[in-house]
Write a protein that holds these residues in place. Sequence first.
Motif, PDB file in Angstrom:
ATOM      1  N   ASP A 129       0.800  -1.243   0.000  1.00  0.00           N
ATOM      2  CA  ASP A 129       0.000   0.000   0.000  1.00  0.00           C
ATOM      3  C   ASP A 129       0.822   1.277   0.000  1.00  0.00           C
ATOM      4  OD1 ASP A 129      -2.277  -1.610   0.112  1.00  0.00           O
ATOM      5  OD2 ASP A 129      -2.315  -1.595   2.295  1.00  0.00           O
ATOM      6  N   TYR A 130       1.999   1.256  -0.600  1.00  0.00           N
ATOM      7  CA  TYR A 130       2.732   2.511  -0.697  1.00  0.00           C
ATOM      8  C   TYR A 130       2.577   3.094  -2.099  1.00  0.00           C
ATOM      9  CZ  TYR A 130       6.482  -0.606  -2.459  1.00  0.00           C
ATOM     10  OH  TYR A 130       7.208  -1.552  -3.147  1.00  0.00           O
ATOM     11  N   VAL A 131       2.772   4.412  -2.158  1.00  0.00           N
ATOM     12  CA  VAL A 131       2.744   5.140  -3.420  1.00  0.00           C
ATOM     13  C   VAL A 131       4.179   5.290  -3.903  1.00  0.00           C
ATOM     14  CG1 VAL A 131       2.131   7.320  -4.530  1.00  0.00           C
ATOM     15  CG2 VAL A 131       0.659   6.376  -2.740  1.00  0.00           C
ATOM     16  N   THR A 132       4.397   5.141  -5.189  1.00  0.00           N
ATOM     17  CA  THR A 132       5.735   5.278  -5.758  1.00  0.00           C
ATOM     18  C   THR A 132       5.864   6.604  -6.488  1.00  0.00           C
ATOM     19  OG1 THR A 132       5.915   2.878  -6.027  1.00  0.00           O
ATOM     20  CG2 THR A 132       7.439   4.236  -7.298  1.00  0.00           C
ATOM     21  N   VAL A 133       6.929   7.351  -6.149  1.00  0.00           N
ATOM     22  CA  VAL A 133       7.226   8.602  -6.847  1.00  0.00           C
ATOM     23  C   VAL A 133       8.661   8.550  -7.340  1.00  0.00           C
ATOM     24  CG1 VAL A 133       5.585   9.922  -5.457  1.00  0.00           C
ATOM     25  CG2 VAL A 133       7.998   9.840  -4.767  1.00  0.00           C
ATOM     26  N   LYS A 134       8.946   9.420  -8.295  1.00  0.00           N
ATOM     27  CA  LYS A 134      10.292   9.479  -8.875  1.00  0.00           C
ATOM     28  C   LYS A 134      11.090  10.679  -8.374  1.00  0.00           C
ATOM     29  CE  LYS A 134      10.079   5.872 -11.636  1.00  0.00           C
ATOM     30  NZ  LYS A 134      10.991   4.718 -11.452  1.00  0.00           N
ATOM     31  N   SER A 135      10.431  11.618  -7.673  1.00  0.00           N
ATOM     32  CA  SER A 135      11.135  12.825  -7.241  1.00  0.00           C
ATOM     33  C   SER A 135      10.415  13.450  -6.065  1.00  0.00           C
ATOM     34  CB  SER A 135      11.211  13.836  -8.387  1.00  0.00           C
ATOM     35  OG  SER A 135       9.929  14.382  -8.651  1.00  0.00           O
ATOM     36  N   LEU A 136      11.140  14.302  -5.328  1.00  0.00           N
ATOM     37  CA  LEU A 136      10.506  15.057  -4.252  1.00  0.00           C
ATOM     38  C   LEU A 136       9.580  16.140  -4.797  1.00  0.00           C
ATOM     39  CD1 LEU A 136      13.271  15.484  -1.510  1.00  0.00           C
ATOM     40  CD2 LEU A 136      11.459  13.764  -1.699  1.00  0.00           C
ATOM     41  N   ASN A 137       9.830  16.617  -5.997  1.00  0.00           N
ATOM     42  CA  ASN A 137       8.889  17.552  -6.603  1.00  0.00           C
ATOM     43  C   ASN A 137       7.523  16.903  -6.766  1.00  0.00           C
ATOM     44  OD1 ASN A 137      10.368  19.974  -6.987  1.00  0.00           O
ATOM     45  ND2 ASN A 137      11.473  19.068  -8.715  1.00  0.00           N
ATOM     46  N   GLU A 138       7.528  15.653  -7.171  1.00  0.00           N
ATOM     47  CA  GLU A 138       6.271  14.910  -7.301  1.00  0.00           C
ATOM     48  C   GLU A 138       5.598  14.751  -5.947  1.00  0.00           C
ATOM     49  OE1 GLU A 138       4.821  10.584  -9.106  1.00  0.00           O
ATOM     50  OE2 GLU A 138       6.810  11.380  -9.611  1.00  0.00           O
ATOM     51  N   LEU A 139       6.395  14.475  -4.912  1.00  0.00           N
ATOM     52  CA  LEU A 139       5.833  14.355  -3.561  1.00  0.00           C
ATOM     53  C   LEU A 139       5.263  15.689  -3.110  1.00  0.00           C
ATOM     54  CD1 LEU A 139       5.356  12.782  -0.952  1.00  0.00           C
ATOM     55  CD2 LEU A 139       7.701  13.344  -0.266  1.00  0.00           C
ATOM     56  N   ASN A 140       5.938  16.787  -3.389  1.00  0.00           N
ATOM     57  CA  ASN A 140       5.409  18.103  -3.006  1.00  0.00           C
ATOM     58  C   ASN A 140       4.044  18.351  -3.633  1.00  0.00           C
ATOM     59  OD1 ASN A 140       7.326  19.024  -1.237  1.00  0.00           O
ATOM     60  ND2 ASN A 140       8.522  20.124  -2.763  1.00  0.00           N
ATOM     61  N   GLN A 141       3.863  17.932  -4.859  1.00  0.00           N
ATOM     62  CA  GLN A 141       2.560  18.077  -5.492  1.00  0.00           C
ATOM     63  C   GLN A 141       1.503  17.257  -4.760  1.00  0.00           C
ATOM     64  OE1 GLN A 141       2.464  17.918  -9.893  1.00  0.00           O
ATOM     65  NE2 GLN A 141       4.703  17.852  -9.795  1.00  0.00           N
ATOM     66  N   MET A 142       1.872  16.073  -4.317  1.00  0.00           N
ATOM     67  CA  MET A 142       0.942  15.235  -3.574  1.00  0.00           C
ATOM     68  C   MET A 142       0.581  15.864  -2.229  1.00  0.00           C
ATOM     69  SD  MET A 142       2.627  11.501  -4.296  1.00  0.00           S
ATOM     70  CE  MET A 142       1.455  10.661  -3.228  1.00  0.00           C
ATOM     71  N   LEU A 143       1.528  16.624  -1.676  1.00  0.00           N
ATOM     72  CA  LEU A 143       1.308  17.290  -0.389  1.00  0.00           C
ATOM     73  C   LEU A 143       0.625  18.643  -0.543  1.00  0.00           C
ATOM     74  CD1 LEU A 143       4.767  16.440   1.224  1.00  0.00           C
ATOM     75  CD2 LEU A 143       2.541  15.616   2.039  1.00  0.00           C
ATOM     76  N   GLY A 144       0.295  19.012  -1.759  1.00  0.00           N
ATOM     77  CA  GLY A 144      -0.401  20.264  -1.988  1.00  0.00           C
ATOM     78  C   GLY A 144       0.477  21.484  -1.982  1.00  0.00           C
ATOM     79  N   ILE A 145       1.768  21.296  -2.212  1.00  0.00           N
ATOM     80  CA  ILE A 145       2.711  22.415  -2.223  1.00  0.00           C
ATOM     81  C   ILE A 145       2.943  22.860  -3.666  1.00  0.00           C
ATOM     82  CG2 ILE A 145       5.044  23.186  -1.627  1.00  0.00           C
ATOM     83  CD1 ILE A 145       5.076  21.003   0.517  1.00  0.00           C
TER      84      ILE A 145
END
Length: 226
Positions: free
Chosen positions: A210-226
Amino acid sequence: MPIPSFQFRPKYVSFDCYGTLIEWPMTPITRELVGDQIPAEHWDQFVKEFRGYRYDSVLGKYYPYEQTLQDAFEGVCRKWGVKAAPDAGKRLADGVRSWGPHADVPEPLKKMGEHYKLVILSNADDSFLAESVPRLGADFHAVFTAEQAGYYKPRYAAFEYMLDQLDASPEDFVHVSSHTRYDLMPMHDMGFRNLVLLDRGCDPVTHGYDYVTVKSLNELNQMLGI
């Protein structure tokens, strides 16, 4: 495909450090230590098995990280019938202390730290993090180590230490790691559900955790609403 977003605001965004935020060029040092004792056609298997011995070496109670590296190196060398350098642990540890962040880390991590409390839970000693964390260029709410916890990941006690120190529960976190076996698998089994694999090729992508896979922290920031 649209990037998914988290449906809650975590109290903490926690990270593994080495391999995830800090580079992890362990193989070149390993090659220097081994020299020509391993035939080229067997090199990838040797590296893979050394990775496994490093994992095995941290499954008990804490002892200094440099010694876990020495023990793991001696173990894989013994299996392959090659001579192990007596200073391998020190040379590998010196490498870890010297490495800097992945090029794609500092800018998005700093941005993330302006919106969320950042935490590190690392499989290393305090002295390693004292050198590595300032190179990341972001503000961290807390930095926890195996030395402090008395246990290495994937032991549950390492994660429980982080929870206890923050007076938090698994639901309070988004946790990010490039390592499935050390972080994401045990954390899933402990009830952490907001897990992110920052895929740097350290471990194969697995299913059922149940984890989400990302390729970059920029992608994670988008997921966090930043």
